[in-house]
Design a protein around this motif. Structure first.
Motif, PDB file in Angstrom:
ATOM      1  N   ASP A 122       3.981   5.739  -5.600  1.00 22.90           N
ATOM      2  CA  ASP A 122       3.956   5.774  -7.058  1.00 22.90           C
ATOM      3  C   ASP A 122       2.986   6.840  -7.559  1.00 22.90           C
ATOM      4  O   ASP A 122       3.273   7.561  -8.536  1.00 22.90           O
ATOM      5  N   GLU A 123       1.863   6.972  -6.889  1.00 20.39           N
ATOM      6  CA  GLU A 123       0.901   7.993  -7.289  1.00 20.39           C
ATOM      7  C   GLU A 123       1.469   9.389  -7.063  1.00 20.39           C
ATOM      8  O   GLU A 123       1.176  10.321  -7.816  1.00 20.39           O
ATOM      9  N   LEU A 124       2.281   9.528  -6.009  1.00 22.53           N
ATOM     10  CA  LEU A 124       2.888  10.833  -5.717  1.00 22.53           C
ATOM     11  C   LEU A 124       4.168  11.063  -6.525  1.00 22.53           C
ATOM     12  O   LEU A 124       4.755  12.140  -6.453  1.00 22.53           O
ATOM     13  N   GLY A 125       4.618  10.104  -7.276  1.00 27.88           N
ATOM     14  CA  GLY A 125       5.843  10.240  -8.051  1.00 27.88           C
ATOM     15  C   GLY A 125       7.090  10.092  -7.237  1.00 27.88           C
ATOM     16  O   GLY A 125       8.150  10.623  -7.619  1.00 27.88           O
ATOM     17  N   GLU A 130       0.834  -1.204   0.000  1.00 26.13           N
ATOM     18  CA  GLU A 130       0.000   0.000   0.000  1.00 26.13           C
ATOM     19  C   GLU A 130       0.867   1.252   0.000  1.00 26.13           C
ATOM     20  O   GLU A 130       0.560   2.246  -0.686  1.00 26.13           O
ATOM     21  N   ARG A 184       2.216   1.828  -3.511  1.00 25.28           N
ATOM     22  CA  ARG A 184       1.196   2.360  -4.415  1.00 25.28           C
ATOM     23  C   ARG A 184       1.004   3.860  -4.212  1.00 25.28           C
ATOM     24  O   ARG A 184       0.926   4.639  -5.162  1.00 25.28           O
ATOM     25  N   VAL A 185       0.986   4.286  -2.953  1.00 23.20           N
ATOM     26  CA  VAL A 185       0.795   5.717  -2.663  1.00 23.20           C
ATOM     27  C   VAL A 185       1.995   6.522  -3.154  1.00 23.20           C
ATOM     28  O   VAL A 185       1.848   7.612  -3.737  1.00 23.20           O
TER      29      VAL A 185
END
Length: 248
Positions: free
Chosen positions: A148-151, A142, A145-146
Motif C-alpha cells: 500500500d505504501e508503494l502504491g 505486513e 502494508r508495504v
C-alpha cells in the motif's frame, strides 16, 4: 700324648708312601735295593694274601718310626654331618575377588503409542498449526502494508486449507466419485488414523459415500487422512462435524 700319636701317624703315612714308590720301581726294573731299616714295627703277614708267586722276591715292610707302632685298627673318620635344607615356604594362591555384577539395564522408554502420549502429541500439533496460521496472517498483513505504501495492489491471500480444520467427536466423511474398491481402502485408512475410535460406510447416494467416524480427541482429519491414505484427493469442505473429499 696326643701330639706323639699324631706325629707317629704322620711319619707312618710318609713311610708307607715311600714303600709304595719302592714297590712301583721294583715292578718297573725288577730289582729293589732296600737298605736295612732301623729297628721298629714289622706288620704281621696277611693270611688271605696267599704265598708269593714263584720267582718273586718277598718284601718286608719295616716300621721306621722311633716310637712304638700303634696297635689296633686305624682311627675311623667322623661320620659326615647331613645338612638338611629348610623346607621351602608354602605359597597359597589367594582367590581373586569376585567381579561385581554388571549394572542393570536402563528401563525401556515409555511407548509413544500410549493414549496419554498420543493426546499430548495431538495438542502440540494443533498448537503448532495455530502459531503457523497466526504467523502467516502477520506476514500477509505486513506485506499488504508495504505494498500500500508503494502504491501496489496486493493480491488477496489464499484461503486456508480446509484439511487443517480440527474436527472432534462424531464426523461424517463425504467421499464423492470414488469406486467401491477405493471406498474400501478409504474405510481402512480412516480406521488407521490415530485418534479414530471406529469408521464404517453408512450409505451410498448418487455416487457419494457417507462414512461415520468417531474421534476420541480433536484432530485435523483431512491432514491425517492424507498421511494414512496413498490415494490423492482434495478436501472440498470441513467443519461442523463434516469432511468432504473428492478425487484430485
Amino acid at each position: 700324648m696326643e701330639s706323639d700319636v699324631t706325629t707317629t701317624l704322620s711319619e707312618l703315612e710318609r713311610k708307607l708312601k715311600e714303600l709304595e714308590r719302592e714297590l712301583e720301581s721294583v715292578g718297573r726294573g725288577g730289582e729293589l735295593d732296600a737298605e736295612p731299616a732301623q729297628a721298629g714295627w714289622t706288620p704281621p703277614p696277611d693270611p688271605s694274601a696267599g704265598p708269593p708267586p714263584p720267582g718273586a722276591t718277598p718284601l718286608t715292610a719295616v716300621w721306621h718310626g722311633g716310637a712304638t707302632p700303634p696297635s689296633g685298627p686305624p682311627p675311623v673318620a667322623d661320620e659326615p654331618v647331613r645338612v638338611v635344607p629348610p623346607p621351602a615356604p608354602r605359597i597359597v594362591a589367594q582367590p581373586h575377588a569376585a567381579a561385581s555384577p554388571p549394572p542393570p539395564p536402563p528401563p525401556p522408554p515409555a511407548s509413544a503409542a500410549e493414549p496419554g502420549g498420543l493426546h499430548e502429541q495431538l495438542d502440540e500439533l494443533i498448537a503448532f498449526r495455530d502459531r503457523l496460521v497466526r504467523t502467516t496472517d502477520e506476514l500477509v498483513g505486513e506485506l499488504s502494508r508495504v505494498l500500500d505504501e508503494l502504491g501496489v495492489v496486493a493480491p488477496p491471500p489464499p484461503p486456508p486449507d480446509p484439511a487443517l480444520t480440527p474436527l472432534s467427536g462424531d464426523v461424517v466423511v463425504e467421499a464423492a466419485a470414488f469406486d467401491l474398491a477405493t471406498l474400501a481402502s478409504l474405510e481402512q485408512a480412516l480406521r488407521a488414523v490415530g485418534g479414530a475410535a471406529h469408521a464404517h460406510v453408512r450409505a451410498l447416494d448418487d455416487g457419494v459415500a457417507y462414512l461415520d467416524v468417531r474421534l476420541s480427541a480433536p484432530l485435523p482429519l483431512g491432514a491425517a487422512l492424507r498421511a494414512a491414505w496413498p490415494v490423492p484427493f482434495a478436501v472440498t469442505g470441513a467443519g461442523d462435524g463434516r469432511l468432504a473429499i473428492a478425487p484430485a
